[in-house]
Design a protein around this motif. Structure first.
Motif, PDB file in Angstrom:
ATOM      1  N   GLY A 284      -7.319   7.171   5.246  1.00  0.00           N
ATOM      2  CA  GLY A 284      -8.575   7.013   5.949  1.00  0.00           C
ATOM      3  C   GLY A 284      -8.347   6.898   7.442  1.00  0.00           C
ATOM      4  N   GLY A 285      -9.431   6.765   8.181  1.00  0.00           N
ATOM      5  CA  GLY A 285      -9.345   6.766   9.640  1.00  0.00           C
ATOM      6  C   GLY A 285      -8.594   5.596  10.233  1.00  0.00           C
ATOM      7  N   ASN A 286      -8.507   4.464   9.504  1.00  0.00           N
ATOM      8  CA  ASN A 286      -7.826   3.279  10.021  1.00  0.00           C
ATOM      9  C   ASN A 286      -6.646   2.875   9.149  1.00  0.00           C
ATOM     10  OD1 ASN A 286      -9.715   2.775  12.213  1.00  0.00           O
ATOM     11  ND2 ASN A 286     -11.176   2.173  10.623  1.00  0.00           N
ATOM     12  N   SER A 287      -6.083   3.823   8.431  1.00  0.00           N
ATOM     13  CA  SER A 287      -5.073   3.473   7.433  1.00  0.00           C
ATOM     14  C   SER A 287      -3.722   3.151   8.054  1.00  0.00           C
ATOM     15  CB  SER A 287      -4.908   4.615   6.425  1.00  0.00           C
ATOM     16  OG  SER A 287      -4.349   5.751   7.044  1.00  0.00           O
ATOM     17  N   VAL A 288      -2.961   2.346   7.320  1.00  0.00           N
ATOM     18  CA  VAL A 288      -1.588   2.045   7.701  1.00  0.00           C
ATOM     19  C   VAL A 288      -0.699   3.222   7.317  1.00  0.00           C
ATOM     20  CG1 VAL A 288      -1.870  -0.435   7.450  1.00  0.00           C
ATOM     21  CG2 VAL A 288      -1.156   0.921   5.477  1.00  0.00           C
ATOM     22  N   GLU A 289       0.510   3.234   7.829  1.00  0.00           N
ATOM     23  CA  GLU A 289       1.497   4.252   7.471  1.00  0.00           C
ATOM     24  C   GLU A 289       2.638   3.565   6.741  1.00  0.00           C
ATOM     25  OE1 GLU A 289       2.880   7.269   6.348  1.00  0.00           O
ATOM     26  OE2 GLU A 289       1.443   7.819   7.909  1.00  0.00           O
ATOM     27  N   LEU A 290       2.944   4.051   5.555  1.00  0.00           N
ATOM     28  CA  LEU A 290       4.029   3.491   4.754  1.00  0.00           C
ATOM     29  C   LEU A 290       5.104   4.550   4.523  1.00  0.00           C
ATOM     30  CD1 LEU A 290       2.007   1.561   2.015  1.00  0.00           C
ATOM     31  CD2 LEU A 290       2.941   0.668   4.150  1.00  0.00           C
ATOM     32  N   ASN A 291       6.300   4.076   4.195  1.00  0.00           N
ATOM     33  CA  ASN A 291       7.407   5.006   3.966  1.00  0.00           C
ATOM     34  C   ASN A 291       7.423   5.484   2.517  1.00  0.00           C
ATOM     35  OD1 ASN A 291       8.161   2.557   2.860  1.00  0.00           O
ATOM     36  ND2 ASN A 291      10.314   2.740   3.423  1.00  0.00           N
TER      37      ASN A 291
ATOM     38  N   GLY B 234      -7.089   3.881 -24.660  1.00  0.00           N
ATOM     39  CA  GLY B 234      -6.605   2.691 -23.973  1.00  0.00           C
ATOM     40  C   GLY B 234      -5.240   2.815 -23.337  1.00  0.00           C
ATOM     41  N   ALA B 235      -4.552   3.932 -23.525  1.00  0.00           N
ATOM     42  CA  ALA B 235      -3.232   4.116 -22.913  1.00  0.00           C
ATOM     43  C   ALA B 235      -3.380   4.248 -21.399  1.00  0.00           C
ATOM     44  CB  ALA B 235      -2.547   5.345 -23.490  1.00  0.00           C
ATOM     45  N   VAL B 236      -2.472   3.645 -20.660  1.00  0.00           N
ATOM     46  CA  VAL B 236      -2.551   3.698 -19.205  1.00  0.00           C
ATOM     47  C   VAL B 236      -1.831   4.949 -18.696  1.00  0.00           C
ATOM     48  CG1 VAL B 236      -0.527   2.188 -18.916  1.00  0.00           C
ATOM     49  CG2 VAL B 236      -2.163   2.431 -17.054  1.00  0.00           C
ATOM     50  N   GLU B 237      -2.579   5.782 -17.966  1.00  0.00           N
ATOM     51  CA  GLU B 237      -2.040   7.021 -17.403  1.00  0.00           C
ATOM     52  C   GLU B 237      -1.422   6.797 -16.030  1.00  0.00           C
ATOM     53  OE1 GLU B 237      -2.525  10.714 -18.315  1.00  0.00           O
ATOM     54  OE2 GLU B 237      -2.202   9.606 -20.167  1.00  0.00           O
ATOM     55  N   GLY B 238      -1.987   5.858 -15.306  1.00  0.00           N
ATOM     56  CA  GLY B 238      -1.529   5.601 -13.949  1.00  0.00           C
ATOM     57  C   GLY B 238      -2.410   4.557 -13.306  1.00  0.00           C
ATOM     58  N   ALA B 239      -2.489   4.595 -11.977  1.00  0.00           N
ATOM     59  CA  ALA B 239      -3.301   3.617 -11.255  1.00  0.00           C
ATOM     60  C   ALA B 239      -3.651   4.171  -9.887  1.00  0.00           C
ATOM     61  CB  ALA B 239      -2.561   2.294 -11.115  1.00  0.00           C
ATOM     62  N   VAL B 240      -4.689   3.598  -9.308  1.00  0.00           N
ATOM     63  CA  VAL B 240      -5.078   3.925  -7.938  1.00  0.00           C
ATOM     64  C   VAL B 240      -5.082   2.624  -7.152  1.00  0.00           C
ATOM     65  CG1 VAL B 240      -7.549   3.770  -8.484  1.00  0.00           C
ATOM     66  CG2 VAL B 240      -6.802   5.040  -6.466  1.00  0.00           C
ATOM     67  N   SER B 241      -4.546   2.674  -5.928  1.00  0.00           N
ATOM     68  CA  SER B 241      -4.465   1.456  -5.122  1.00  0.00           C
ATOM     69  C   SER B 241      -5.006   1.703  -3.726  1.00  0.00           C
ATOM     70  CB  SER B 241      -3.020   0.957  -5.022  1.00  0.00           C
ATOM     71  OG  SER B 241      -2.263   1.757  -4.133  1.00  0.00           O
ATOM     72  N   LEU B 242      -5.393   0.613  -3.101  1.00  0.00           N
ATOM     73  CA  LEU B 242      -5.850   0.618  -1.718  1.00  0.00           C
ATOM     74  C   LEU B 242      -4.978  -0.370  -0.963  1.00  0.00           C
ATOM     75  CD1 LEU B 242      -9.515   0.581  -0.477  1.00  0.00           C
ATOM     76  CD2 LEU B 242      -7.840  -1.001   0.489  1.00  0.00           C
ATOM     77  N   SER B 243      -4.359   0.091   0.126  1.00  0.00           N
ATOM     78  CA  SER B 243      -3.448  -0.748   0.911  1.00  0.00           C
ATOM     79  C   SER B 243      -4.019  -0.965   2.300  1.00  0.00           C
ATOM     80  CB  SER B 243      -2.074  -0.068   1.029  1.00  0.00           C
ATOM     81  OG  SER B 243      -1.541   0.220  -0.244  1.00  0.00           O
ATOM     82  N   THR B 244      -3.882  -2.202   2.796  1.00  0.00           N
ATOM     83  CA  THR B 244      -4.480  -2.539   4.079  1.00  0.00           C
ATOM     84  C   THR B 244      -3.685  -3.650   4.756  1.00  0.00           C
ATOM     85  OG1 THR B 244      -6.559  -3.239   5.147  1.00  0.00           O
ATOM     86  CG2 THR B 244      -6.026  -4.233   3.026  1.00  0.00           C
ATOM     87  N   PRO B 245      -3.708  -3.739   6.079  1.00  0.00           N
ATOM     88  CA  PRO B 245      -3.095  -4.898   6.746  1.00  0.00           C
ATOM     89  C   PRO B 245      -3.706  -6.191   6.208  1.00  0.00           C
ATOM     90  CG  PRO B 245      -3.658  -3.219   8.347  1.00  0.00           C
ATOM     91  CD  PRO B 245      -4.267  -2.777   7.052  1.00  0.00           C
TER      92      PRO B 245
END
Length: 254
Positions: A120-127, A212-223
């Motif tokens: 997004g417009g204000n997102s952090v940068e991760l390695n 019910g099996a877990v395929e993956g996940a979605v996350s949101l990262s922020t300062p």
């Protein structure tokens, strides 16, 4: 977890060690590759030459690097994953709406694997990048997956991968980890408070199939400053859970 080869092929093992070394070094001359592997230069040169003939390695001057053919293979694999195709537009939408970094991951061999990221417009940068493999125990993304796996699978992953610290906030005690995963399974989302990266807080929700099996996940990262109170966290949790639900519906009815 470890279903090892009964009769491993030594030459192939050497080739894979060279590929992994080049993945770390990015680009290096023969002597540096051989020294890092503690192998003689002629052996390493033979393997590099074979990889060059098959166009998996490029030589530039005196240095070798992996070729973009690996990107072709990775791209084909990713595009074959239904989760990626279903989630990509939803991940983009969430990043646009929140201005934050949104990550999609699946899991394999007891590790999380990043399939896609949207900034997004204000997102952090991760390695992290497409294909990055992550421990499951020290991020919201990984814990959202781990907390929705069968108990015997959780035990096998912890036994095999352990709970190594990423930061002082990482949960490294197995009893505490099981309590954390029980809470995640009950509430349907995960949170990490600087458990993998200092100064970063994340929320994540699992993406599950009809059975019910877990395929993956979605996350949101922020300062951490943007996720400093319960109201802010609740808003992001709702947004992430809604995105995960939309992906689940897309997978189910596409």
């Amino acid at each position: 977890m470890n279903d090892g080869a009964r009769h491993p092929v030594k030459a192939l093992e050497t080739t894979m060690e060279i590929v992994e070394t080049l993945t770390e070094l990015r680009s290096a001359p023969l002597r540096e590759i051989a020294a890092g592997l503690e192998m003689n230069k002629s052996t390493v040169h033979n393997h590099l030459s074979t990889l060059r003939e098959h166009e998996y390695v490029v030589k530039e001057g005196e240095s070798y690097r992996l070729s973009l053919r690996f990107l072709t293979v990775g791209g084909i694999l990713r595009n074959e994953i239904d989760l990626y195709e279903a989630a990509k537009p939803k991940v983009d939408d969430l990043a646009d709406e929140t201005g934050e970094l949104v990550t999609l991951a699946t899991h394999e061999r007891g590790l999380g694997v990043v399939l896609y990221r949207a900034k997004g417009g204000n997102s952090v940068e991760l390695n992290t990048h497409i294909g990055t493999q992550l421990p499951l125990h020290n991020s919201a993304l990984g814990k959202a997956i781990l907390g929705h796996l069968p108990d015997e699978r959780i035990e096998a992953i912890i036994d095999h991968r352990g709970l190594p610290p990423g930061t002082p906030n990482t949960i490294t005690d197995e009893g505490r980890m099981h309590e954390e995963l029980e809470r995640i399974a009950e509430q349907g989302w995960a949170y990490d408070d600087e458990e993998r990266w200092r100064g970063l807080r994340c929320v994540a929700a699992p993406i599950r199939t009809e059975d019910g099996a877990v395929e993956g996940a979605v996350s949101l990262s922020t300062p951490k400053s943007r996720l400093a109170n319960d109201d802010a966290r609740a808003e992001y949790v709702d947004a992430v859970k809604n995105t995960a639900n939309l992906v689940e519906l897309s997978i189910t009815y596409s």
